[in-house]
Design a protein around this motif. Sequence first.
Motif, PDB file in Angstrom:
ATOM      1  N   ASP A 205       0.856  -1.183   0.000  1.00 19.67           N
ATOM      2  CA  ASP A 205       0.000   0.000   0.000  1.00 19.67           C
ATOM      3  C   ASP A 205       0.896   1.238   0.000  1.00 19.67           C
ATOM      4  O   ASP A 205       1.624   1.497   0.952  1.00 19.67           O
ATOM      5  N   THR A 206       0.837   2.006  -1.081  1.00 18.67           N
ATOM      6  CA  THR A 206       1.696   3.185  -1.233  1.00 18.67           C
ATOM      7  C   THR A 206       0.950   4.486  -0.929  1.00 18.67           C
ATOM      8  O   THR A 206       1.413   5.565  -1.326  1.00 18.67           O
ATOM      9  N   LEU A 207      -0.177   4.400  -0.263  1.00 20.01           N
ATOM     10  CA  LEU A 207      -0.979   5.594   0.019  1.00 20.01           C
ATOM     11  C   LEU A 207      -0.182   6.635   0.796  1.00 20.01           C
ATOM     12  O   LEU A 207      -0.178   7.819   0.452  1.00 20.01           O
ATOM     13  N   ILE A 208       0.519   6.187   1.859  1.00 15.55           N
ATOM     14  CA  ILE A 208       1.286   7.127   2.681  1.00 15.55           C
ATOM     15  C   ILE A 208       2.395   7.770   1.854  1.00 15.55           C
ATOM     16  O   ILE A 208       2.665   8.968   1.984  1.00 15.55           O
ATOM     17  N   ASN A 209       3.040   6.980   0.987  1.00 13.96           N
ATOM     18  CA  ASN A 209       4.101   7.516   0.135  1.00 13.96           C
ATOM     19  C   ASN A 209       3.588   8.645  -0.748  1.00 13.96           C
ATOM     20  O   ASN A 209       4.242   9.691  -0.887  1.00 13.96           O
ATOM     21  N   TYR A 210       2.410   8.449  -1.346  1.00 18.31           N
ATOM     22  CA  TYR A 210       1.861   9.469  -2.233  1.00 18.31           C
ATOM     23  C   TYR A 210       1.347  10.684  -1.470  1.00 18.31           C
ATOM     24  O   TYR A 210       1.462  11.820  -1.943  1.00 18.31           O
ATOM     25  N   ILE A 211       0.804  10.452  -0.289  1.00 22.86           N
ATOM     26  CA  ILE A 211       0.360  11.590   0.528  1.00 22.86           C
ATOM     27  C   ILE A 211       1.543  12.482   0.878  1.00 22.86           C
ATOM     28  O   ILE A 211       1.488  13.716   0.742  1.00 22.86           O
ATOM     29  N   MET A 212       2.639  11.856   1.328  1.00 22.98           N
ATOM     30  CA  MET A 212       3.837  12.627   1.653  1.00 22.98           C
ATOM     31  C   MET A 212       4.419  13.293   0.411  1.00 22.98           C
ATOM     32  O   MET A 212       4.899  14.426   0.464  1.00 22.98           O
ATOM     33  N   LEU A 213       4.342  12.591  -0.720  1.00 19.11           N
ATOM     34  CA  LEU A 213       4.841  13.150  -1.968  1.00 19.11           C
ATOM     35  C   LEU A 213       4.088  14.416  -2.346  1.00 19.11           C
ATOM     36  O   LEU A 213       4.689  15.436  -2.700  1.00 19.11           O
ATOM     37  N   TYR A 214       2.761  14.378  -2.269  1.00 19.77           N
ATOM     38  CA  TYR A 214       1.949  15.532  -2.653  1.00 19.77           C
ATOM     39  C   TYR A 214       2.158  16.712  -1.694  1.00 19.77           C
ATOM     40  O   TYR A 214       2.253  17.864  -2.122  1.00 19.77           O
ATOM     41  N   ILE A 215       2.236  16.408  -0.388  1.00 21.27           N
ATOM     42  CA  ILE A 215       2.421  17.478   0.591  1.00 21.27           C
ATOM     43  C   ILE A 215       3.774  18.167   0.397  1.00 21.27           C
ATOM     44  O   ILE A 215       3.871  19.398   0.322  1.00 21.27           O
ATOM     45  N   ILE A 216       4.817  17.351   0.286  1.00 24.90           N
ATOM     46  CA  ILE A 216       6.153  17.917   0.148  1.00 24.90           C
ATOM     47  C   ILE A 216       6.325  18.587  -1.215  1.00 24.90           C
ATOM     48  O   ILE A 216       7.017  19.602  -1.340  1.00 24.90           O
ATOM     49  N   ALA A 217       5.680  18.027  -2.254  1.00 19.04           N
ATOM     50  CA  ALA A 217       5.751  18.657  -3.575  1.00 19.04           C
ATOM     51  C   ALA A 217       5.154  20.054  -3.534  1.00 19.04           C
ATOM     52  O   ALA A 217       5.674  20.987  -4.154  1.00 19.04           O
ATOM     53  N   GLY A 218       4.067  20.210  -2.775  1.00 16.86           N
ATOM     54  CA  GLY A 218       3.454  21.526  -2.657  1.00 16.86           C
ATOM     55  C   GLY A 218       4.346  22.514  -1.925  1.00 16.86           C
ATOM     56  O   GLY A 218       4.457  23.679  -2.317  1.00 16.86           O
ATOM     57  N   LEU A 219       5.028  22.022  -0.888  1.00 18.71           N
ATOM     58  CA  LEU A 219       5.865  22.909  -0.078  1.00 18.71           C
ATOM     59  C   LEU A 219       7.193  23.229  -0.760  1.00 18.71           C
ATOM     60  O   LEU A 219       7.621  24.384  -0.806  1.00 18.71           O
TER      61      LEU A 219
END
Length: 326
Positions: A205-219
Amino acid sequence: MLFSHLFSNRKINPIVPGNQTQFTEFILLRFSEKPEQQGPLFGLFLGIYLVTVVGNLLIMLAIGSDSHLHTPMYFFLSNLSFVDLCVISTTVPNMLMSILTQNKTISYANCLVQMYFFMVFVGLDNFLLTAMAYDRFVAICHPLRYTAIMNPRLCGLLVLLSWIISFLNALLHSLMVTRLSFCKDHEIPHFFCDFDEVLKLSCSDTLINYIMLYIIAGLLGILPFIGILFSYIWICSSILKVPSTEGKYKAFSTCGSHISVVSLFYGTELGVYLSSSVTHRSWNSTVASAMYVVITPMLNPFIYTLRNKDIKNVLRKLISRITSSQ
């Protein structure tokens, strides 16, 4: 390629129950499997790599050898040249060795190392371009306070923070990949271990990986880009207030090289996103990634030398010294 991931539609892989085979390596599909194309590809990328290495080393040597170039703008440029050299060195030598040995596999550990350093140096590119935009903003909008604001301490601090944030960001994503499991499909449709492509191969399950990816990509991806845009909005506003045409041209010329590099960096980034959004395994997507990873570091030295009289003069002096000593 942090910026392009933010807008992509990603599929979250479910956890696959049952026994999983022991995973030890990935297979990099590169550009082509045809034997007759391997020689031209090797020659092409070897030539690009050598040109990139020589071009960026010359810029660093020119800036380091001339005291007149020891200014904030050239300090950031020398760091950008070093990072561009590292970006291409992270991916191309491994591909060249793969073509020579006709071995497409890369070990799991080496893939993680390559992915980690690639994310570090791409993040540094992003931050350094933002710092250079701020430098141009202060130089044009606040020229009387430029020396006081862009002091050596601030410049060093900006570069140090860029390194620290890039290292921590890449470390976080890499550690989160180590918790994933990989089952049957080990083929990466690229010539290097791209973070997003590695995530797609996981059967965890890569859900956490993508959540962190989107958050950090925004910042770390969107905010610096917005900072660059706002810097140039203020720069353009200040330049338009200059009464003489010659003054306007001189002010614009100091930003021309940086605007070209920023356009190339984010333009190729957008190209990677557009190509991958159509199909994740197309040849066009691999070519777009090559433009971003390989061509951009090669063109940056040419952009700055062709548009910068100071660097061209220093390079001429260096070349004349070398030829006269022989």
